[in-house]
Design an enzyme around this catalytic site. Structure first.
Site, mmCIF file in Angstrom:
data_model
loop_
_atom_site.group_PDB
_atom_site.id
_atom_site.type_symbol
_atom_site.label_atom_id
_atom_site.label_comp_id
_atom_site.label_asym_id
_atom_site.label_seq_id
_atom_site.Cartn_x
_atom_site.Cartn_y
_atom_site.Cartn_z
ATOM 1 C CB THR A 105 38.723 40.774 33.536
ATOM 2 O OG1 THR A 105 39.527 41.711 33.993
ATOM 3 C CG2 THR A 105 37.533 40.468 34.540
ATOM 4 C CD GLU A 161 36.392 36.659 37.908
ATOM 5 O OE1 GLU A 161 36.074 35.700 38.328
ATOM 6 O OE2 GLU A 161 37.123 37.580 38.094
ATOM 7 C CG HIS A 195 42.371 34.515 43.858
ATOM 8 N ND1 HIS A 195 41.350 34.910 44.737
ATOM 9 C CD2 HIS A 195 41.888 34.902 42.849
ATOM 10 C CE1 HIS A 195 40.407 35.700 44.021
ATOM 11 N NE2 HIS A 195 40.681 35.549 42.576
ATOM 12 C CB ALA A 197 52.627 36.482 51.260
HETATM 13 ZN ZN LIG Z 1 39.558 35.925 41.133
#
Ligand SMILES: [Zn+2]
Length: 294
Positions: free
Chosen positions: A202, A206, A215, A236
């Site tokens: 994570t 970040e 993303h 997608a």
């Molecule tokens: Zn993110």
């Protein structure tokens, strides 16, 4: 019901884009700063920038622990486990990169960015749960302000509600909220970290946003969005859990989505890499908008 069981059923959820949209509305100069950085990144790309010869940069990192209950006051060992993971992931020294599917192996890149722990602050708060509205970054809302954010990466570790694992501020935003926020149950690889988000990815994701990575699906619910990076296939939407290669969307066969990229939504055990062009984005950020870090 055990807390651990509940969390293990969760899918990755990052608040960076939601926080970004709120800040763009509030600070018109943020949009101009982002556009300037995008221009610098495009010029760097045209120069065929080679990150392999780039200078090694160590980002001094300050971790702010916010806790209401004692178990949320995570240990120094847990904080160090996260710094160690960042150092492996951003240098492509993570042993699990061997799991990158063969067609993507040649794209795995070492950013030559490292992290050192400069300081840890610990603050008891009355707030039971924070959200992506930056409450953890001000004393008046139960948090603590960033320390020298021009020269240091600030990381807040706290309880985040709504299934949020973390969020980050993109480069060029207001100093008073600059940094990344990580849920205390998705930070590091020991202590309060809970599977499937207990391998420190994570924070890797970040910090990627903090250094201007998007993303990989481009944040649209179809094939129209872009992560502004040419060597990640168009895809997608987010991938969750631990997908099996290949996952084909947007006509991107035979290799499909690069769901093993840190900037997807897969579990910690299923993401292993950054690409060369993602490294160009981050290095341009460190040479311009965030040059104070380097
Ligand atoms: Zn993110």
């Amino acid at each position: 019901m055990a807390k651990k069981t509940a969390r293990s059923q969760l899918r990755r959820n990052c608040g960076a884009m939601a926080a970004h949209m709120m800040l763009l509305e509030k600070y018109p100069s943020f949009r101009a700063n982002q556009m300037r950085l995008e221009g610098a990144t495009a010029r760097r790309r045209e120069l065929k920038y080679d990150a392999k010869t780039a200078k090694l940069i160590t980002i001094k990192t300050i971790v702010h622990v916010l806790y209401k209950t004692e178990d949320q006051n995570i240990s120094d060992a847990q904080i160090k486990s996260q710094i160690a993971i960042l150092n492996k992931d951003f240098r492509a020294k993570n042993p699990d990169k061997s799991k990158v599917p063969a067609p993507f192996k040649g794209l795995v890149a070492d950013s030559r960015i490292e992290f050192s722990l400069a300081r840890v602050t610990r603050t008891q708060t009355t707030v039971a749960s924070f959200s992506h509205d930056d409450g953890m970054k001000k004393a008046s809302t139960g948090g603590i302000a960033p320390i020298t954010p021009k020269t240091h990466l600030n990381v807040w570790v706290c309880v985040l509600g709504g299934g949020l694992l973390g969020y980050a501020q993109f480069p060029g935003g207001p100093q008073g909220t600059d940094g990344v926020v990580i849920n205390y149950q998705a930070f590091g690889s020991s202590g309060t970290a809970v599977a499937p988000f207990n391998k420190g990815r994570t924070a890797t994701h970040e910090v990627g946003h903090y250094l201007n990575l998007r993303h990989i699906w481009g944040d649209t619910p179809d094939c129209s969005g872009s992560d502004l990076v040419a060597d990640t296939p168009n895809c997608a939407g987010p991938n969750f859990g631990t997908p099996t290669f290949p996952v084909i969307t947007c006509g991107n066969g035979p290799n499909g989505d690069m769901f093993v990229n840190y900037m997807d939504y897969t579990d910690d055990a299923a993401m292993f890499m950054l690409t060369t062009q993602q490294v160009v984005r981050m290095r341009t950020t460190l040479d311009t908008t965030r040059k104070g870090l380097a």
